[in-house]
Design a protein around this motif. Structure first.
Motif, mmCIF file in Angstrom:
data_model
loop_
_atom_site.group_PDB
_atom_site.id
_atom_site.type_symbol
_atom_site.label_atom_id
_atom_site.label_comp_id
_atom_site.label_asym_id
_atom_site.label_seq_id
_atom_site.Cartn_x
_atom_site.Cartn_y
_atom_site.Cartn_z
ATOM 1 N N UNK A 222 65.982 6.606 35.419
ATOM 2 C CA UNK A 222 64.648 6.489 35.867
ATOM 3 C C UNK A 222 63.789 7.090 34.948
ATOM 4 N N UNK A 223 64.233 7.938 34.040
ATOM 5 C CA UNK A 223 63.492 8.879 33.227
ATOM 6 C C UNK A 223 62.820 7.751 32.056
ATOM 7 N N UNK A 224 61.571 8.191 31.330
ATOM 8 C CA UNK A 224 61.065 7.282 30.305
ATOM 9 C C UNK A 224 62.080 7.273 29.112
ATOM 10 N N UNK A 225 62.843 8.321 29.044
ATOM 11 C CA UNK A 225 63.780 8.578 27.814
ATOM 12 C C UNK A 225 65.131 7.235 28.114
ATOM 13 N N UNK A 226 65.424 7.253 29.418
ATOM 14 C CA UNK A 226 66.647 6.635 29.784
ATOM 15 C C UNK A 226 65.997 5.074 29.727
ATOM 16 N N UNK A 227 65.089 4.699 30.332
ATOM 17 C CA UNK A 227 64.722 3.416 30.222
ATOM 18 C C UNK A 227 64.210 2.815 28.784
ATOM 19 N N UNK A 228 63.718 3.609 27.773
ATOM 20 C CA UNK A 228 63.594 3.474 26.644
ATOM 21 C C UNK A 228 65.040 2.946 25.747
ATOM 22 N N UNK A 229 66.031 3.873 26.091
ATOM 23 C CA UNK A 229 67.380 3.754 25.304
ATOM 24 C C UNK A 229 68.091 2.425 25.911
ATOM 25 N N UNK A 230 67.898 2.167 27.357
ATOM 26 C CA UNK A 230 68.562 0.936 27.936
ATOM 27 C C UNK A 230 67.924 -0.300 27.481
ATOM 28 N N UNK A 231 66.507 -0.243 27.245
ATOM 29 C CA UNK A 231 65.841 -1.391 26.721
ATOM 30 C C UNK A 231 66.207 -1.824 25.248
#
Length: 448
Positions: A222-231
């Motif tokens: 849910x964090x911005x870092x998490x979403x960036x790496x997942x994308x």
């Protein structure tokens, strides 16, 4: 006159009874200073001579074998002398029992030729007790051999190999890769140059995504870092999943089990926290088997482009092996001390059977081998005095033959144990125990 036969019979029976009682008398083991001092002096003269000769021969062998490589590489004489010095303990390990056996047989055969053994035994001193001083030296030399095997040689052999790579074979040192595969088969390390210590450069780690690695690399769902790496990793594969918990479950489903490669510029092991620290590197992931139609290309198609990272930490629960474990695993098994071998076997219960056979065989062989110095005395004394008139030359020839037989038998058992053909415990211990038992039996039979 009529009583004479009866008197002779009575006297003979009394003598026979006395002789039987005499044989039952306990052996006297108190120090015989004159005898022990004389035997010790004669033995030590011969032992030191043999030890010196063998040391010189082994040094000359190392010089003949390796000096050319050092000179071609332009190594200094100081480095060459240091290398030979580090090689010496490994050679002395084999010299000690050989010199012990030859010295023992040489000494006792000389005593036998001069009828000194006959004089000792006629004085009531047993064959076993004649060599009491030699047995004492055998115990001391055995302890020295234990020290060499367990403490000294594991260090000096590594240093000798390092000096050879540095001074005589620089190309091999610079280009070779050290490869290590973890016990569970989940990680494969490649070190451009493995340095003794906790910090390494240019390291490749091949592993697979799992729940712990997903959490440590991607961060909090849910964090911005998490979403960036997942994308960056999964691209459009999650575009239809918007719920945070469902996205985390889907990410785990898509990544778990995939191949994952790290290219690390600096890999540091924090011994206090027992964790690996990766700095300044990148990682890539690969497809799964079911995602690729063609068998030859499975597991080779990139899932995403290289992703950079600055700092990653993996605790012991994720990467259990330490640099020390890696160094011990790739080092020659014969150069490891028994505590290190025991630790490797204890920490790797799932070790492949073939590898465990190698470690167990070497472990028990290393326990038994130092006692070959004591074995030399057990066999040397009865064999040297078997025929007191044959002289020392036959004794020395017998000793050389015995050494050859022992080495050949020990090597055969080592090969059988390492291959798993026979029980490793049996293969490691049997040759030494069998030869000691043969010597003890020979001494016991000579006493009767």
């Amino acid at each position: 006159m009529n009583n004479t036969p009866l008197d002779e019979t009575r006297i003979n029976m009394e003598h026979a009874s006395s002789y039987r009682e005499l044989k039952k008398m306990p052996r006297r083991w108190f120090p015989l200073w004159t005898l022990d001092g004389y035997v010790l002096k004669e033995f030590m003269i011969k032992y030191v001579i043999l030890l010196t000769v063998f040391v010189i021969l082994f040094v000359l062998s190392d010089v003949y074998q390796d000096l050319g490589a050092f000179l071609e590489a332009g190594a200094s004489w100081r480095m060459i002398a240091t290398y030979l010095l580090y090689r010496l303990p490994g050679n002395i390990r084999f010299i000690l029992p050989i010199s012990m056996l030859l010295g023992c047989m040489w000494t006792m055969a000389t005593f036998g030729k001069n009828l000194e053994v006959t004089a000792m035994r006629a004085s009531g001193v047993s064959l076993f007790r004649c060599g009491g001083a030699i047995f004492a030296v055998g115990i001391v030399v055995t302890m020295v051999n234990v020290y060499f095997n367990e403490l000294l040689i594991p260090k000096t052999s590594v240093e000798a190999e390092r000096l050879f790579d540095l001074g005589a074979d620089k190309r091999r040192s610079a280009k070779s890769l050290l490869t290590y595969k973890s016990d569970d088969g989940e990680r494969r390390w490649l070190f451009q140059l493995f340095i003794t210590g906790n910090k390494h450069e240019n390291v490749i780690l091949k592993t697979r995504w799992d729940a712990d690695i997903i959490r440590l690399i991607l961060g909090t769902p849910g964090s911005a870092e998490y979403e960036q790496k997942v994308a960056a990793i999964l691209g459009e594969r999650l575009k239809d999943v918007t719920n945070s918990s469902e996205r985390a479950a889907k990410v785990h489903q898509l990544l778990a089990g995939r191949k994952l490669d790290f290219e690390i510029k600096e890999a540091y092991y924090d011994a206090d926290r027992e964790e690996w620290v990766f700095k300044k590197g990148s990682f890539v992931s690969y497809d799964r088997i079911e995602e690729t139609r063609f068998l030859a290309s499975r597991g080779t198609m990139l899932l995403h482009a290289d992703l950079k990272f600055e700092n990653l930490r993996f605790p012991k629960s994720v990467i259990p092996e330490s640099p020390r474990d890696i160094r011990n695993a790739v080092q020659e098994k014969d150069n490891l001390s028994t505590p290190v071998i025991w630790e490797i076997m204890r920490k790797n219960p799932n070790m492949p059977p073939r590898a465990r056979c190698i470690y167990e065989t070497v472990f028990f062989y290393r326990i038994a081998f130092p006692w070959s110095c004591f074995l030399a005395v057990f066999l040397g004394i009865p064999l040297a005095t078997k025929n007191e008139r044959t002289g020392s030359m036959l004794a020395i020839i017998s000793a050389i033959g015995l050494i050859v037989v022992y080495i050949v038998v020990a090597e055969i058992f080592l090969m059988l144990g390492k291959s798993g053909a026979l029980n490793p415990v049996l293969c490691g211990l049997a040759p030494t125990i069998a030869f000691i038992a043969a010597g003890a039996w020979k001494i016991a039979s000579d006493r009767n």
